[in-house]
Design an enzyme around this catalytic site. Structure first.
Site, PDB file in Angstrom:
ATOM      1  N   ASN A  10       0.874  -1.168   0.000  1.00 26.53           N
ATOM      2  CA  ASN A  10       0.000   0.000   0.000  1.00 26.53           C
ATOM      3  C   ASN A  10       0.912   1.219   0.000  1.00 26.53           C
ATOM      4  O   ASN A  10       1.517   1.547   1.020  1.00 26.53           O
ATOM      5  CB  ASN A  10      -0.915  -0.019   1.236  1.00 26.53           C
ATOM      6  CG  ASN A  10      -1.807   1.207   1.301  1.00 26.53           C
ATOM      7  OD1 ASN A  10      -1.835   2.018   0.366  1.00 26.53           O
ATOM      8  ND2 ASN A  10      -2.536   1.354   2.400  1.00 26.53           N
ATOM      9  N   LYS A  12       0.090   4.223  -0.250  1.00 27.33           N
ATOM     10  CA  LYS A  12      -0.562   5.390   0.363  1.00 27.33           C
ATOM     11  C   LYS A  12      -0.300   6.625  -0.514  1.00 27.33           C
ATOM     12  O   LYS A  12      -0.253   6.494  -1.737  1.00 27.33           O
ATOM     13  CB  LYS A  12      -0.098   5.575   1.815  1.00 27.33           C
ATOM     14  CG  LYS A  12      -0.257   4.276   2.612  1.00 27.33           C
ATOM     15  CD  LYS A  12      -0.065   4.438   4.093  1.00 27.33           C
ATOM     16  CE  LYS A  12      -0.235   3.085   4.770  1.00 27.33           C
ATOM     17  NZ  LYS A  12      -0.193   3.139   6.217  1.00 27.33           N
ATOM     18  N   HIS A  94      -9.556   1.087   4.689  1.00 26.55           N
ATOM     19  CA  HIS A  94      -8.297   1.294   5.413  1.00 26.55           C
ATOM     20  C   HIS A  94      -8.551   2.226   6.598  1.00 26.55           C
ATOM     21  O   HIS A  94      -9.362   3.157   6.503  1.00 26.55           O
ATOM     22  CB  HIS A  94      -7.231   1.890   4.480  1.00 26.55           C
ATOM     23  CG  HIS A  94      -5.870   1.829   5.087  1.00 26.55           C
ATOM     24  ND1 HIS A  94      -5.442   2.745   6.016  1.00 26.55           N
ATOM     25  CD2 HIS A  94      -4.864   0.930   4.933  1.00 26.55           C
ATOM     26  CE1 HIS A  94      -4.219   2.409   6.413  1.00 26.55           C
ATOM     27  NE2 HIS A  94      -3.842   1.318   5.765  1.00 26.55           N
ATOM     28  N   GLU A  96      -6.965   4.621   7.719  1.00 26.14           N
ATOM     29  CA  GLU A  96      -6.748   6.052   7.418  1.00 26.14           C
ATOM     30  C   GLU A  96      -7.965   6.634   6.697  1.00 26.14           C
ATOM     31  O   GLU A  96      -8.317   7.801   6.911  1.00 26.14           O
ATOM     32  CB  GLU A  96      -5.460   6.206   6.591  1.00 26.14           C
ATOM     33  CG  GLU A  96      -4.237   5.927   7.462  1.00 26.14           C
ATOM     34  CD  GLU A  96      -3.052   5.320   6.721  1.00 26.14           C
ATOM     35  OE1 GLU A  96      -3.004   5.389   5.478  1.00 26.14           O
ATOM     36  OE2 GLU A  96      -2.171   4.762   7.404  1.00 26.14           O
ATOM     37  N   GLU A 166      -5.517  -5.025  10.141  1.00 24.26           N
ATOM     38  CA  GLU A 166      -4.458  -4.053  10.425  1.00 24.26           C
ATOM     39  C   GLU A 166      -4.750  -3.354  11.747  1.00 24.26           C
ATOM     40  O   GLU A 166      -5.536  -2.392  11.789  1.00 24.26           O
ATOM     41  CB  GLU A 166      -4.401  -2.993   9.316  1.00 24.26           C
ATOM     42  CG  GLU A 166      -4.117  -3.547   7.950  1.00 24.26           C
ATOM     43  CD  GLU A 166      -3.512  -2.487   7.017  1.00 24.26           C
ATOM     44  OE1 GLU A 166      -2.489  -2.772   6.421  1.00 24.26           O
ATOM     45  OE2 GLU A 166      -4.062  -1.371   6.938  1.00 24.26           O
ATOM     46  N   GLY A 172       2.593   1.990  10.824  1.00 16.93           N
ATOM     47  CA  GLY A 172       3.570   3.073  10.716  1.00 16.93           C
ATOM     48  C   GLY A 172       4.246   3.409  12.027  1.00 16.93           C
ATOM     49  O   GLY A 172       4.906   4.440  12.147  1.00 16.93           O
ATOM     50  N   SER A 212       3.460  -2.472  10.175  1.00 13.67           N
ATOM     51  CA  SER A 212       4.909  -2.578  10.371  1.00 13.67           C
ATOM     52  C   SER A 212       5.486  -3.934   9.943  1.00 13.67           C
ATOM     53  O   SER A 212       6.414  -4.438  10.576  1.00 13.67           O
ATOM     54  CB  SER A 212       5.282  -2.246  11.824  1.00 13.67           C
ATOM     55  OG  SER A 212       4.896  -0.907  12.125  1.00 13.67           O
TER      56      SER A 212
HETATM   57  P1  13P Z   1       3.058   0.162   7.624  1.00 16.81           P
HETATM   58  O1  13P Z   1       3.524  -1.158   6.998  1.00 16.81           O
HETATM   59  O2  13P Z   1       3.836   1.342   7.153  1.00 16.81           O
HETATM   60  O3  13P Z   1       2.932   0.037   9.094  1.00 16.81           O
HETATM   61  O4  13P Z   1       1.557   0.399   7.063  1.00 16.81           O
HETATM   62  C1  13P Z   1       0.635  -0.621   7.145  1.00 16.81           C
HETATM   63  C2  13P Z   1      -0.557  -0.245   6.359  1.00 16.81           C
HETATM   64  O5  13P Z   1      -1.309   0.640   6.749  1.00 16.81           O
HETATM   65  C3  13P Z   1      -0.789  -0.921   5.084  1.00 16.81           C
HETATM   66  O6  13P Z   1      -2.048  -0.639   4.588  1.00 16.81           O
END
Ligand code: 13P
Length: 249
Positions: A10, A12, A94, A96, A166, A172, A212
Site C-alpha cells: 500500500n 498510500k 483502510h 486512514e 491491520e 507506521g 509494520s
Molecule cells: P506500515 O507497513 O507502514 O505500518 O503500514 C501498514 C498499512 O497501513 C498498510 O495498509
C-alpha cells in the site's frame, strides 16, 4: 478465489508518478513464486501509467473508490472508471480512510457492493485502535466491522474479497503485532466467517496482516496458520524490501 499467499503493498500518498513507475519496474524484475500473488495499491494518478507498463506478476489496486458509478461527486473516482481501464483490485476500509475521511461501516458496505458489481476484487481492511486493544475487546470490535461492512455479501460474492487485519496501533509505528497476536485475530476472523458462511468459505478466505511488516518479521508472521500474507505500507516503497517480503513465504 481460493486461499492464496498474498504480498500486497500500500503505497498510500507516496511517490510521484515517475518514482512510482521506477518502483513498479524494479518490482517487475523481481521473480515471484508461482504460489504468491503480488499486488501494489497505488495513488489514482499513477494507475494509467502503471497499466501501460503492466507486468502480469504485479497486480494493481486502487486505494479507494466511490460507491456510485458516476455523478456530482467532485474529486471522486468511481469503481466503473477503475474497472474500465483494467484495475484488478481496490483497497476499501483502510483505517486512514475511516479516520481522516469518516468512512463508516455503512458507507464501506455500499463501496464494497459497487466495487464487486464492477468485477473489482476487494481488499477489505479492519482493525482496532490502541484503546480497544488495551481493554481487550478487539475481537468484538473487529467482528462488528465485518458484520456491518462485509456480512451482507453472499458466499459467492465473498470469493472476490480478501480481508486485511491491520491493528491501528501497529501501522507506521514500528510496533508490530506479535505473530501470536496476529494469529489469534486471524483465527477469530476465520471462526466468525465459519459461523456465517460455513467452513469451506472460511477456509478459502485469504486473510492478510498489516502493520509494520518488514523483511525481518514477515517470515515469522506469514508462517502462522491463519495468516495468508501481508498488506505492507512503508516497506513496500523500496523494491528490495518489498522483494524480500515477497520472498518470505
Ligand atoms: P506500515 O507497513 O507502514 O505500518 O503500514 C501498514 C498499512 O497501513 C498498510 O495498509
Amino acid at each position: 478465489m481460493a486461499r492464496q499467499n498474498i504480498a500486497a503493498g500500500n503505497w498510500k500518498m507516496n511517490t510521484t508518478v515517475s518514482e512510482g513507475k521506477d518502483l513498479y519496474k524494479a518490482l517487475s524484475n523481481h521473480s515471484v513464486p508461482e504460489d504468491v500473488t503480488v499486488i501494489v495499491g497505488v495513488p489514482f494518478l499513477h494507475i494509467g501509467t502503471l497499466l501501460s507498463i503492466k507486468h502480469a506478476s504485479i497486480k494493481i489496486a486502487a486505494q479507494n473508490c466511490h460507491f456510485k458509478n458516476s455523478g456530482a461527486y467532485t474529486g471522486e473516482t468511481s469503481p466503473s472508471m477503475l474497472a474500465d481501464i483494467g484495475v484488478d483490485y481496490v483497497i476499501l476500509g483502510h483505517s486512514e480512510r475511516r479516520e481522516y475521511f469518516h468512512e463508516d461501516n455503512a458507507m464501506l458496505a455500499q463501496k464494497l457492493d459497487a466495487a464487486l458489481e464492477n468485477k473489482l476484487k476487494v481488499i477489505f481492511c479492519c482493525g482496532e485502535p490502541l484503546e480497544i486493544r488495551k481493554q481487550g475487546t478487539q475481537n468484538a470490535y473487529v467482528s462488528k466491522q465485518l458484520e456491518e461492512g462485509l456480512f451482507h455479501l453472499t458466499a459467492d460474492q465473498l470469493k472476490d474479497v480478501v480481508i486485511a487485519y491491520e491493528p491501528i496501533w501497529a501501522i507506521g509505528t514500528g510496533e508490530t503485532a506479535s505473530p501470536e497476536q496476529a494469529q489469534d485475530m486471524h483465527a477469530h476472523i476465520r471462526s466468525i466467517l465459519t459461523n456465517k458462511y460455513g467452513n469451506d468459505a472460511a477456509q478459502d478466505m485469504s486473510i492478510l496482516y498489516g502493520g509494520s511488516v518488514k523483511p525481518g518479521n514477515a517470515k515469522e508472521i506469514f508462517g502462522k496458520e491463519d495468516v495468508d500474507g501481508g498488506l505492507v505500507g512503508g516497506a513496500s516503497l523500496k523494491a528490495d524490501s518489498f522483494g524480500a517480503i515477497i520472498d518470505s513465504f
